[in-house]
Design an enzyme around this catalytic site. Structure first.
Site, PDB file in Angstrom:
ATOM      1  N   LYS A  11       0.954  -1.485   0.143  1.00 51.93           N
ATOM      2  CA  LYS A  11      -0.478   0.068   0.204  1.00 51.93           C
ATOM      3  C   LYS A  11       1.037   0.976   0.146  1.00 51.93           C
ATOM      4  O   LYS A  11       2.273   1.273   0.485  1.00 51.93           O
ATOM      5  CB  LYS A  11      -0.784   0.123   1.186  1.00 51.93           C
ATOM      6  N   LEU A  98       5.950   0.896   3.231  1.00 48.21           N
ATOM      7  CA  LEU A  98       4.493   0.206   2.389  1.00 48.21           C
ATOM      8  C   LEU A  98       3.176  -1.173   2.686  1.00 48.21           C
ATOM      9  O   LEU A  98       2.554  -1.191   1.857  1.00 48.21           O
ATOM     10  CB  LEU A  98       5.682  -0.661   0.751  1.00 48.21           C
ATOM     11  N   GLY A 100       4.248  -4.253   3.781  1.00 46.97           N
ATOM     12  CA  GLY A 100       4.384  -5.189   3.199  1.00 46.97           C
ATOM     13  C   GLY A 100       4.323  -6.778   4.598  1.00 46.97           C
ATOM     14  O   GLY A 100       3.304  -7.142   4.444  1.00 46.97           O
ATOM     15  N   GLY A 101       4.974  -6.333   6.252  1.00 53.67           N
ATOM     16  CA  GLY A 101       4.492  -7.121   7.448  1.00 53.67           C
ATOM     17  C   GLY A 101       3.065  -7.240   7.462  1.00 53.67           C
ATOM     18  O   GLY A 101       2.842  -8.053   7.246  1.00 53.67           O
ATOM     19  N   SER A 102       2.065  -5.887   7.588  1.00 51.32           N
ATOM     20  CA  SER A 102       0.525  -5.620   7.860  1.00 51.32           C
ATOM     21  C   SER A 102      -0.082  -7.169   6.896  1.00 51.32           C
ATOM     22  O   SER A 102      -1.164  -7.176   6.857  1.00 51.32           O
ATOM     23  CB  SER A 102       0.525  -4.329   8.161  1.00 51.32           C
ATOM     24  N   ASP A 135      -1.674  -1.068  11.071  1.00 53.18           N
ATOM     25  CA  ASP A 135      -1.764  -1.557   9.544  1.00 53.18           C
ATOM     26  C   ASP A 135      -3.398  -2.398   9.357  1.00 53.18           C
ATOM     27  O   ASP A 135      -3.932  -2.445   7.845  1.00 53.18           O
ATOM     28  CB  ASP A 135      -1.235  -1.145   9.183  1.00 53.18           C
TER      29      ASP A 135
END
Length: 271
Positions: A11, A98, A100-102, A135
């Site tokens: 995102k 961005l 990514g982990g979420s 997030d």
């Protein structure tokens, strides 16, 4: 169903305002979340027992990550006796704002709810997501959204119509450190350091000389934006010739991606 393959999306924050902390010590925010077509590829396959993670990034193969924590939370909540083998090809830059982990966490929660036959409601999944990270609820939501609260109060919105030039300076930014530095910079004045696009800009520029030089070079001609707490920056554009000159100015040791907006996350299609 024994296996699910999914693209776990990144995102960007089209804008981000940071306000006071709530009673739990988390900052309230207002933001506009936008999915983009940059993905980590994840595979989930039911096993007899336990949680196994294999990845092209070794740090994901231990217990200190959002994927493992999400799977473990579902086991604790439901007393599930089933196991899962997870593989992830990590393409989204880490520590880049961005999500990514979420996104990986949300993909795990949705996939395991299906594969393990847990039948948890979306509200229940949102509750689990909120415990993992601020997030994660957005990625469970599955649609572009305006976010408020700590990012967990979501109102669906249409996607941007612009293309996105994503610029990654290969800096791994810690969100907790950036919030700490923002608090120090502001002191008692919560209005200080408000920025028209992203309140982390001033902190980000102050701590990175190379970024500051790039910003000074680019900002007179281009509307350059920051995603999350950084380190990824982006420029919105409609026609390719609009960004020809900036591509020549991006340092050769940085990376950039040509991205398009998405309306829905691929996890919406896990039924």
């Amino acid at each position: 169903m024994k296996r699910i393959d999914i693209n776990s999306p990144a995102k960007i924050n089209l804008d981000l305002k940071i306000f006071e902390k709530n009673d739990h010590g988390y900052h309230n925010i207002e933001t506009s979340f936008q999915y983009i077509d940059l993905f980590d590829h994840m595979t989930f396959e039911v096993s007899e027992r336990g949680i196994s993670i294999q990845s092209n990034k070794s740090f994901l193969e231990n217990k200190d990550n959002t994927i493992y924590k999400s799977a473990k939370s579902l086991i604790h909540l439901t007393n599930s006796k089933k196991g899962i083998n997870i593989t992830i090809e990590k393409n989204i830059p880490v520590g880049a704002g961005l999500g990514g982990g979420s996104s990986n966490s949300a993909s795990t929660i949705i996939a395991l709810n299906k594969l393990w036959g847990l039948n948890l409601t979306k509200n229940k999944l949102m509750g689990i997501a909120k415990e993992i990270g601020a997030d994660v609820p957005f990625f469970i939501h599955g649609e572009n959204a305006y976010g408020s609260g700590i990012g967990d109060k979501l109102k669906s919105k249409l996607p941007t119509k612009d293309k996105i030039l994503l610029i990654y300076p290969k800096i791994n930014n810690s969100s907790s450190e950036m919030y700490h530095l923002l608090d120090i910079q502001r002191g008692d004045n919560i209005e200080k350091s408000h920025h028209k696009q992203n309140d982390f800009w001033n902190v980000f520029l102050d701590k990175n000389n190379e970024i500051n030089e790039f910003y000074e070079l680019i900002s007179p001609e281009y509307n350059i934006n920051l995603s999350g707490s950084g380190s990824c920056m982006f420029i919105l554009y409609k026609k390719d010739n609009e960004i020809k000159e900036i591509l020549k100015k991006i340092p050769s040791n940085w990376r950039f991606f040509f991205c398009k907006p998405l309306q829905y996350s691929p996890i919406c299609y896990i039924k």
